[in-house]
Design an enzyme around this catalytic site. Structure first.
Site, mmCIF file in Angstrom:
data_model
loop_
_atom_site.group_PDB
_atom_site.id
_atom_site.type_symbol
_atom_site.label_atom_id
_atom_site.label_comp_id
_atom_site.label_asym_id
_atom_site.label_seq_id
_atom_site.Cartn_x
_atom_site.Cartn_y
_atom_site.Cartn_z
ATOM 1 N N ASP A 20 -9.741 -3.529 -5.659
ATOM 2 C CA ASP A 20 -9.184 -2.694 -4.604
ATOM 3 C C ASP A 20 -9.705 -1.265 -4.770
ATOM 4 O O ASP A 20 -9.533 -0.648 -5.823
ATOM 5 C CB ASP A 20 -7.658 -2.717 -4.691
ATOM 6 C CG ASP A 20 -6.985 -2.074 -3.491
ATOM 7 O OD1 ASP A 20 -7.647 -1.309 -2.761
ATOM 8 O OD2 ASP A 20 -5.788 -2.324 -3.291
ATOM 9 N N SER B 120 0.842 -1.187 0.000
ATOM 10 C CA SER B 120 0.000 0.000 0.000
ATOM 11 C C SER B 120 0.884 1.247 0.000
ATOM 12 O O SER B 120 1.681 1.432 -0.911
ATOM 13 C CB SER B 120 -0.959 -0.037 1.192
ATOM 14 O OG SER B 120 -2.005 0.880 1.030
ATOM 15 N N HIS C 15 -8.376 -4.721 -1.237
ATOM 16 C CA HIS C 15 -7.099 -4.170 -0.796
ATOM 17 C C HIS C 15 -6.313 -5.161 0.058
ATOM 18 O O HIS C 15 -5.086 -5.171 0.039
ATOM 19 C CB HIS C 15 -7.343 -2.884 0.004
ATOM 20 C CG HIS C 15 -6.117 -2.087 0.268
ATOM 21 N ND1 HIS C 15 -5.347 -1.534 -0.737
ATOM 22 C CD2 HIS C 15 -5.504 -1.740 1.431
ATOM 23 C CE1 HIS C 15 -4.326 -0.877 -0.211
ATOM 24 N NE2 HIS C 15 -4.400 -0.984 1.094
#
Length: 720
Positions: A660, A573, A692
């Site tokens: 996501d 991320s 995600h």
């Protein structure tokens, strides 16, 4: 036990990689024209885009086919360490003990409960997975809910205070929008209530007559809080009791521990405002949303963050406020609920370097969580003396926190604890006596002995003189790190004041047992050393996160811990942004880069306020749309913008998910295409039904981690 080989193997012979068509789109801001050849890949529903992603997956599978035996070995190792049929430690709520079950061969857990035998007994029963539990009720079987779906996520689970009804919210796409249903537990009947497209965290009001939930706008920003009357079909009659119009703020709601107030919080990354509504007044809102006055604890003021809870002391209602106004690392004050004009009384004063993180007010004491010297800590606040008694643990590095404390009047505090070498444990801390009772420790099958492993923290000087903490763990039989170069796995994150604490991992043992040293670089931008540590790694100081990581890597090489040919870096991320940035800054330091759902096209995303979460993110990264200096600064480090053609890149594996909503799949897809333009060996794997957090289901997750570990071991030259 196996050891690593001395030669780094070359990638397997493979077919030619997919080539994304170059279809230039010009992006113009602040007088700067940028030609983006791969932005067309953002069209998620375009058949050509889907075909390209599937071709990328096929190419990655072909390139890594030689690792299939290793992946299966690693999966079996992870699986073999886990007690697959198990139960969590029961949590007391109302007249029941609530707990979870996992069953061998099943992907998802079961939510269960058993009746409380003695109202005065706060010691949870010791349940055995292979022994029937008297009076057990299975409330929800995730495997049944997931049947027929490739993806399954439980985003809400709540039981009424009287234990008669339950609600649960399910996402089967990975986009974090849930469908909530309600069931009568005694009869098994599902009520007509079906609430579609809501956010996570729906919950019953204390009387069980209503459900409080949130919704998100088209940019996936939580923007509304709603009240639903139980028994009504759908959401047509629901009332929006709060709405946040400011696109830089999100909104959410939860009940104080006393269950006397509903706290509605509007917050950005740097500012918050909380309104309290008496729970007794909630039914009036269904008839007239303007019928009830809420209490705004503090009006929003730029840069002031706070959270609240409610306590009753000697018959008087108090609002405890944890805030950062004039207190960088936060302080705790309290206000009488019946006197809005009273001056705040300081309970825990601000102490620079000790970051107060949360306060939960129970009937007789409060649980305080804070962080000092880079370690998370838990203390008990005495309402009378204002003293905080810290719960002590022996190890120098560990992760600890409170959780599973739903009852306001409970005399014990449920804690979790673990470290790099100590498997996770659950404790009850008896507040009156100070006794710490171990209730359960995670079983690691296969003969695990914590004494075979060691952990320590180094302090590495950055180029500007700042000392960067680095946590290490290794298997002792391979010798002390630094005695000779070892394969090394370096992890980093460094954003949002999120801390990477030294917790235990089943999967990591497969690396350590092959001689790999695992390290975490606690770079600036995280929260390990307090708010200043975060402030010095965001906005115009964001580059510190990247240079800290590079300085740590250089230190580890210079001091004989590893060599560039044996070091792999990993981040996900915002940590994936870190990976892309360090690959551009110092590609010569790493043999491989694993970037999971990586935020590598940050400038394109943050320039577009129509994309999910963009406006909220301006307080973390800056606003490049309206500020030319921010634009230039972000453009100077965003990985996709800064791929170089004058260097040899390390091998790259980028992992993403089609659904996501936090970091779009298009970012790593574009990045990989750009890397290939300059000759990099870059692979992309896109889960076509996931979000995600990647794939759902524990066995799927173990296989995904085995896939990543096999690639990293191969890159490090470890002989499996």
């Amino acid at each position: 036990m196996t050891t690593e080989s001395t030669a780094v193997p070359s990638p397997a012979v493979s077919p030619a990689p997919p080539v994304a068509a170059a279809r230039p789109i010009v992006r113009s801001h602040h007088g700067d024209d940028v030609e983006d050849r791969y932005e067309w890949l953002r069209a998620k529903d375009d058949a050509e885009v889907v075909a390209h992603l599937e071709a990328e997956n096929a190419y990655t599978d072909a390139r890594l086919a030689h690792l299939e035996p290793l992946r299966e070995t690693l999966f079996q190792e992870i699986k073999g360490r886990v007690r697959e049929t198990d139960l969590t430690v029961p949590v007391r709520q109302g007249g029941w003990w609530y707990y979870g079950r996992s069953i061998e061969g099943r992907q998802y857990g079961l939510q269960c409960r058993a009746p409380l035998a003695d109202a005065d007994d706060w010691t949870p029963p010791r349940l055995e997975a292979d022994v029937p539990v008297p009076g057990e009720q299975v409330l929800l079987d995730g495997n049944v809910e997931a049947d027929g779906h490739e993806y399954f996520s439980l985003g809400a689970f709540s039981v009424t205070t009287d234990g008669s009804r339950m609600l649960w919210g399910v996402d089967t796409a990975g986009d974090e929008r849930y469908t909530v249903r309600i069931r009568d537990i005694a009869t098994g009947e599902e009520l007509p209530d079906v609430l579609e497209g809501v956010g996570g965290g729906a919950r019953f009001t204390p009387d069980g007559a209503y459900v409080v939930y949130s919704t998100v706008d088209d940019a996936w920003r939580p923007d509304g809080v709603w009240l639903h009357r139980v028994g009504e079909p759908g959401r047509d009659g629901d009332v929006e009791i709060a709405h946040e119009d400011d696109e830089s703020f999100w909104i959410g709601a939860g009940f104080t521990r006393s269950r006397r107030y509903l706290a509605i919080e509007s917050a950005s990354n740097t500012t918050s405002e909380i309104d309290l509504i008496a729970v007794a007044d909630l039914p009036l809102l269904i008839e007239d949303p303007d019928a009830v006055d809420s209490l705004t604890v503090w009006d929003r003021s730029a840069g002031v963050e706070y959270s609240v809870d409610h306590a009753v002391i000697d018959g008087r209602d108090w609002i405890y406020v944890l805030h950062n106004q004039g207190a960088l690392d936060f302080e705790l004050v309290r206000l009488p609920a019946d006197d809005e004009d009273a001056e705040p009384e300081t309970i825990i004063p601000h102490t620079p370097g000790t970051r107060l993180e949360s306060v939960d007010c129970l009937r007789d004491f409060a649980i305080v969580e804070y962080r000092s010297d880079g370690i998370p800590r838990v203390g008990i606040l005495d309402y009378t003396t204002h003293e905080v008694r810290e719960v002590a643990f022996d190890e120098p590095l560990y992760d600890a926190g409170s959780g599973g404390n739903p009852e306001w009047a409970q005399p014990v505090v449920r804690l979790s604890y673990g470290s790099f070498t100590t498997p996770g444990a659950v404790y009850d801390y008896v507040v009156d006596t100070g006794e710490l009772r171990e209730l359960k420790r995670v079983e690691v099958r296969g003969g695990y002995d914590a004494a075979d492993y060691a952990q320590e923290r180094l302090w590495v000087p950055a180029a500007d003189g700042t000392a960067i903490p680095v946590s290490l763990v290794w298997r002792r039989s391979f010798g002390e790190p630094g005695a000779e170069p070892r394969p090394l796995h370096l992890y980093g994150y460094g954003s949002y004041e999120h801390s990477i604490d030294p917790g235990f991992s089943y999967a990591r043992l497969s690396e350590l047992d092959r001689g790999v040293v695992f390290a975490v670089a606690h770079v600036r931008g995280g929260g390990e050393l307090g708010r200043a540590w975060y402030e010095h790694g965001k906005l115009s100081r964001k580059r510190n996160s990247f240079t800290d990581f590079v300085d740590v890597a250089r230190h580890l090489v210079a001091h004989g811990f590893t060599t560039p040919e044996r070091m792999v870096a990993e981040g996900g991320s915002a940590g994936g942004l870190l990976m892309g940035a360090v690959a551009n800054l110092a590609p010569e330091l790493f043999a491989g880069i694993l970037a999971d759902v990586p935020f590598v096209d940050a400038l394109t995303t943050i320039l577009d306020p129509s994309l999910p979460l963009t406006v909220i993110e301006w307080e973390e990264w800056g606003d490049p749309l309206h500020d030319a200096e921010v634009y230039a600064y972000m453009k100077s480090y965003t990985p996709y913008e800064n791929v170089r053609d004058d260097v040899a890149y390390p091998r790259v594996l980028a992992m993403t998910s089609l659904n996501d909503t936090r970091v779009f799949y298009v970012e790593p897809a574009k990045w990989v295409a750009r890397l290939r333009e300059v000759g990099a060996d870059a692979l992309l794997r896109c889960e076509m039904v996931a979000g995600h957090g990647g794939v759902s289901g524990r066995y799927n997750a173990w296989r995904e981690r085995a896939f990543q570990l096999a690639w990293m071991l191969d890159v490090m030259g470890v002989d499996a």
